[in-house]
Scaffold this motif. Structure first.
Motif, short mmCIF file in Angstrom:
data_model
loop_
_atom_site.label_atom_id
_atom_site.label_comp_id
_atom_site.label_asym_id
_atom_site.label_seq_id
_atom_site.Cartn_x
_atom_site.Cartn_y
_atom_site.Cartn_z
N ARG A 1 -27.35 26.13 -38.70
CA ARG A 1 -27.74 24.97 -39.52
C ARG A 1 -27.55 25.26 -41.01
NH1 ARG A 1 -31.87 23.09 -42.48
NH2 ARG A 1 -33.03 25.04 -42.27
N LEU A 2 -27.94 26.47 -41.44
CA LEU A 2 -27.81 26.83 -42.85
C LEU A 2 -26.36 26.95 -43.28
CD1 LEU A 2 -30.69 29.48 -43.09
CD2 LEU A 2 -30.69 27.15 -44.02
N ASN A 3 -25.49 27.43 -42.39
CA ASN A 3 -24.07 27.53 -42.73
C ASN A 3 -23.45 26.16 -42.97
OD1 ASN A 3 -23.71 30.32 -42.78
ND2 ASN A 3 -23.36 30.45 -40.58
N ASP A 4 -23.93 25.16 -42.23
CA ASP A 4 -23.46 23.79 -42.47
C ASP A 4 -23.83 23.34 -43.89
OD1 ASP A 4 -22.40 23.62 -39.96
OD2 ASP A 4 -24.15 22.64 -39.07
N ILE A 5 -25.03 23.70 -44.33
CA ILE A 5 -25.48 23.33 -45.68
C ILE A 5 -24.66 24.08 -46.72
CG2 ILE A 5 -27.42 23.43 -47.29
CD1 ILE A 5 -29.27 23.11 -44.86
N VAL A 6 -24.41 25.38 -46.46
CA VAL A 6 -23.63 26.19 -47.40
C VAL A 6 -22.23 25.62 -47.58
CG1 VAL A 6 -22.55 28.45 -47.71
CG2 VAL A 6 -24.95 28.30 -47.00
N ARG A 7 -21.63 25.17 -46.50
CA ARG A 7 -20.28 24.60 -46.60
C ARG A 7 -20.27 23.32 -47.45
NH1 ARG A 7 -19.54 26.95 -41.36
NH2 ARG A 7 -20.66 25.26 -40.34
N LEU A 8 -21.38 22.63 -47.48
CA LEU A 8 -21.46 21.38 -48.25
C LEU A 8 -21.82 21.61 -49.71
CD1 LEU A 8 -23.31 19.05 -45.70
CD2 LEU A 8 -20.94 18.84 -46.47
N GLY B 1 -22.97 24.93 -51.13
CA GLY B 1 -22.86 26.28 -51.63
C GLY B 1 -24.07 27.16 -51.33
N TYR B 2 -23.83 28.47 -51.35
CA TYR B 2 -24.85 29.46 -50.98
C TYR B 2 -26.02 29.45 -51.97
CZ TYR B 2 -26.82 34.08 -49.90
OH TYR B 2 -27.66 35.12 -49.57
N ASP B 3 -25.70 29.29 -53.27
CA ASP B 3 -26.75 29.38 -54.30
C ASP B 3 -27.76 28.25 -54.24
OD1 ASP B 3 -25.65 31.71 -55.24
OD2 ASP B 3 -24.37 30.70 -56.72
N SER B 4 -27.43 27.17 -53.50
CA SER B 4 -28.37 26.06 -53.41
C SER B 4 -29.51 26.34 -52.43
CB SER B 4 -27.62 24.79 -52.96
OG SER B 4 -27.11 24.97 -51.64
N LYS C 1 -32.73 34.60 -44.40
CA LYS C 1 -32.44 34.29 -43.00
C LYS C 1 -30.96 34.54 -42.69
CE LYS C 1 -36.08 30.85 -42.18
NZ LYS C 1 -36.36 29.42 -41.93
N LEU C 2 -30.08 34.14 -43.62
CA LEU C 2 -28.65 34.36 -43.40
C LEU C 2 -28.31 35.85 -43.36
CD1 LEU C 2 -26.93 31.58 -45.59
CD2 LEU C 2 -27.13 31.69 -43.11
N GLU C 3 -28.95 36.62 -44.22
CA GLU C 3 -28.69 38.07 -44.24
C GLU C 3 -29.17 38.74 -42.96
OE1 GLU C 3 -26.99 39.85 -46.39
OE2 GLU C 3 -26.56 38.12 -47.66
N ILE C 4 -30.36 38.36 -42.49
CA ILE C 4 -30.89 38.97 -41.25
C ILE C 4 -30.05 38.52 -40.05
CG2 ILE C 4 -32.88 39.13 -39.74
CD1 ILE C 4 -33.12 40.66 -42.38
N SER C 5 -29.62 37.25 -40.05
CA SER C 5 -28.77 36.76 -38.95
C SER C 5 -27.45 37.52 -38.93
CB SER C 5 -28.52 35.27 -39.11
OG SER C 5 -29.71 34.54 -39.03
N LYS C 6 -26.92 37.82 -40.12
CA LYS C 6 -25.68 38.62 -40.18
C LYS C 6 -25.92 40.01 -39.60
CE LYS C 6 -22.31 40.47 -43.46
NZ LYS C 6 -21.96 40.65 -44.89
N SER C 7 -27.10 40.58 -39.90
CA SER C 7 -27.43 41.89 -39.34
C SER C 7 -27.55 41.82 -37.82
CB SER C 7 -28.73 42.40 -39.95
OG SER C 7 -29.07 43.67 -39.42
#
Length: 590
Positions: free
Chosen positions: A469-476, A478-481, A489-495
């Motif tokens: 869900r967060l990646n969909d927001i990032v694509r729209l 950006g990450y800094d938003s 959450k994105l960093e832990i999910s990547k781990s």
């Protein structure tokens, strides 16, 4: 015995007349070359014969001979470490007899009739025995003890039994039935491949089949005695997943059926398995494996039989009380053989040309799995777990074979070409896959591994779903938003993805992960998330948390050997210490 005469030939389908005495599913041989076939339809005195060999140069007028029995497998000592074709002809013996290519009509015995086996009885004269009772054992190899069972339809008093060295066809025991008839019992049995072997009772599967693959065991486990499918497009790693499970699964016996796949894949299995060491026994994995090789350059019709040949062998070892895993690669090629023969028979086609009975045939195959109380007075328990690859054209999971399979199996390991191209293996998509055994198996994990196992699994899955869900927001936007907590959450999910779900089959410490280590890995990653989230609430900047030295150690968590599990506790203590130091420094500056 001659039954009839060929009147037409259409590829692997032969029509013969004068077959009044024949029965459906009887084995026959066609022409004086003795091409092996099976009757799949009867209309009056005409029989439709599915021939499992090349039918070129075969024409009307050729004789058809009857075998007097249905297509059957030979069962007895000598099955393990063997490689057979789809109708249980041993390929090594065929190679010695006819060279590198299988000549038409070549006939060899499935099991060696001359080899001597040492039979050790476990019953004595005067004992009453029934169908399924174990009367003795044979050491098939250094790992597996082969159990000799009373064949179906025989019960009575043992009149003669003795220890000694016997061939498969020599009498090891004599049983006197109620009517006074004496029956000789040998170590060799035959069983029709299309008929499931009987059992006393089928139980609900309760224990997980531990494969050592973290995405499977922790997120989408299959039960011992359960069913699973591995669908995915070309190159997504179906065969890799099945090879890994075959190598490391917590079972006594593996039956691997290569049904219509490329020959080099079966060659890989044959080359690798003798060299791989079973972690439970220290012996070669091949010593507990039976290979059925019906590759893409072999007759299409034989693909239909190979699946049944494999599961009949698997049921035989299940009836000894063993845990058995059957790998089928792939059921799509088997369904293509069904489609071809259905078309030759001019049957009414179903969706995409597959026969209308595709779903019921698949169900008949999968329902032969299960955890059962075997026949016999000792009420031993055996399990047969069935896992099949599905190869939908273009990765289209809406095609008939995949959909029919999903209606039957309880576990779906959906492979993703995007993950495969990104070199993420196993390429099982955690957003589309599921296991209907999860609730019961997580209870088992909580009781036998750690009481927090199911909680950690649920938390990790929730994080991975939130990442999507967060990646969909990032694509729209950006990450800094994102807020710092969402970025965490994105960093832990990547781990979770890179350090837990991704495995390297060529690294010894990473190829197989036992359940205790899987839990410790997951627990450690989630503990870092909990500590980091608390630090954020205490005013620590996210970049300071992500720059901690413990993050590098977390990235190498899969390298920790199983025998040094205390390193996980040390790593968790280091996390607590480093994050507390950050909070203390922040307080001092404040």
């Amino acid at each position: 015995m001659k039954l009839g005469t060929v009147i037409s030939v259409a590829g692997p389908l032969v029509i013969a007349k004068g077959m009044n005495t024949a029965k459906i599913y009887d084995m026959v041989t066609v022409s004086d070359k003795h091409l092996i076939g099976e009757i799949i339809e009867m209309r009056g005195d005409r029989a439709s014969i599915q021939v499992y060999e090349e039918t070129s140069m075969l024409g009307p007028g050729e004789p058809v001979y009857g075998e007097g029995e249905p297509l059957s497998v030979e069962l007895g000592p000598g099955l393990l470490e063997s490689i057979f074709d789809g109708i249980q002809r041993p390929l090594n013996i065929i190679m010695e007899k006819s060279g590198d290519f299988i000549n038409r009509g070549v006939q060899v015995k499935s099991l060696d009739r001359e080899k001597i086996w040492n039979f050790v009885p476990c019953q004595k004269v005067g004992d009453r025995v029934f169908h399924g009772d174990i009367i003795g054992t044979v050491q098939e190899n250094t790992i597996v003890q082969h159990k000799i069972m009373i064949p179906k339809g025989i019960s009575g008093i043992i009149k003669k039994i003795s220890e000694g060295k016997y061939t498969l066809e020599e009498t090891v025991a004599v049983v006197e039935e109620e009517d006074g008839t004496e029956v000789n019992v040998t170590m060799l049995q035959k069983w029709p491949v299309r008929r499931g072997r009987p059992f006393h009772k089928k139980k609900m599967p309760e224990k997980p089949l531990v494969s050592g693959q973290r995405v499977i065991d922790t997120f989408f486990p299959v039960a011992k005695g359960g069913t699973a499918c591995v669908p995915g497009p070309f190159g997504s790693g179906k065969t890799v997943v099945q090879h890994q499970i075959a190598k490391w699964a917590d079972v006594d016996i593996v039956v691997y059926v290569g049904c219509g796949e490329r020959g080099n894949e079966m060659t890989d299995v044959l080359n690798e398995f003798p060299e791989l060491i079973d972690p439970k026994t220290g012996q070669s994995l091949m010593k507990r494996t039976v290979l059925i090789a019906n590759t893409s350059n072999m007759p299409v019709a034989a693909r239909e039989a190979s699946i049944y040949t494999g599961i009949a062998v698997a049921e035989y070892y299940r009836d000894m009380g063993y845990s058995v895993a059957l790998m089928a690669d792939s059921s799509s090629r088997w369904a293509e053989a069904l489609r071809e023969m259905s078309g030759r028979l001019e049957e009414m086609p179903g969706e995409e040309g597959y026969p209308a009975y595709l779903g019921s045939r698949l169900a008949e195959f999968y329902e032969r799995s299960g955890e059962v109380i075997c026949l016999g007075q000792d009420k031993r328990i055996g399990t047969l777990t069935v896992m099949a690859a599905v190869s939908p054209p273009g990765g289209d999971l809406s095609e008939p074979v995949t959909q029919a399979t999903l209606r039957i199996v309880k576990v779906f390991w959906g492979l993703d070409s995007g993950l495969a191209y990104a070199r993420h293996f196993p390429a099982i998509n955690w957003l589309t896959s599921y296991s209907l055994y999860s609730s019961s198996l997580m209870r088992w994990m909580d009781e036998n591994v750690d009481k927090d196992y199911s909680r950690c699994q649920g938390e990790a899955l929730a994080l991975l779903q939130e990442e999507s869900r967060l990646n969909d927001i990032v694509r729209l936007v950006g990450y800094d938003s994102l807020s710092p907590e969402d970025q965490l959450k994105l960093e832990i999910s990547k781990s979770l993805r890179e350090d837990f779900l991704q495995q390297n089959a060529f690294v010894e410490e990473d190829s197989y992960t036992p359940l205790n280590k899987q839990f410790r890995m997951l627990q450690t990653i989630l503990k870092f998330y909990t500590l980091s989230r608390q630090a954020l609430h205490d005013g620590i900047y996210l970049k300071d948390i992500l720059n901690l030295s413990v993050r590098e150690k977390l990235g190498r968590i899969k390298e920790i050997p199983e025998e040094t599990m205390e390193q996980f506790e040390e790593l968790q203590e280091t996390m607590v210490q480093e994050i507390n130091n950050l909070i203390q420094e922040r307080g001092n500056k404040g």
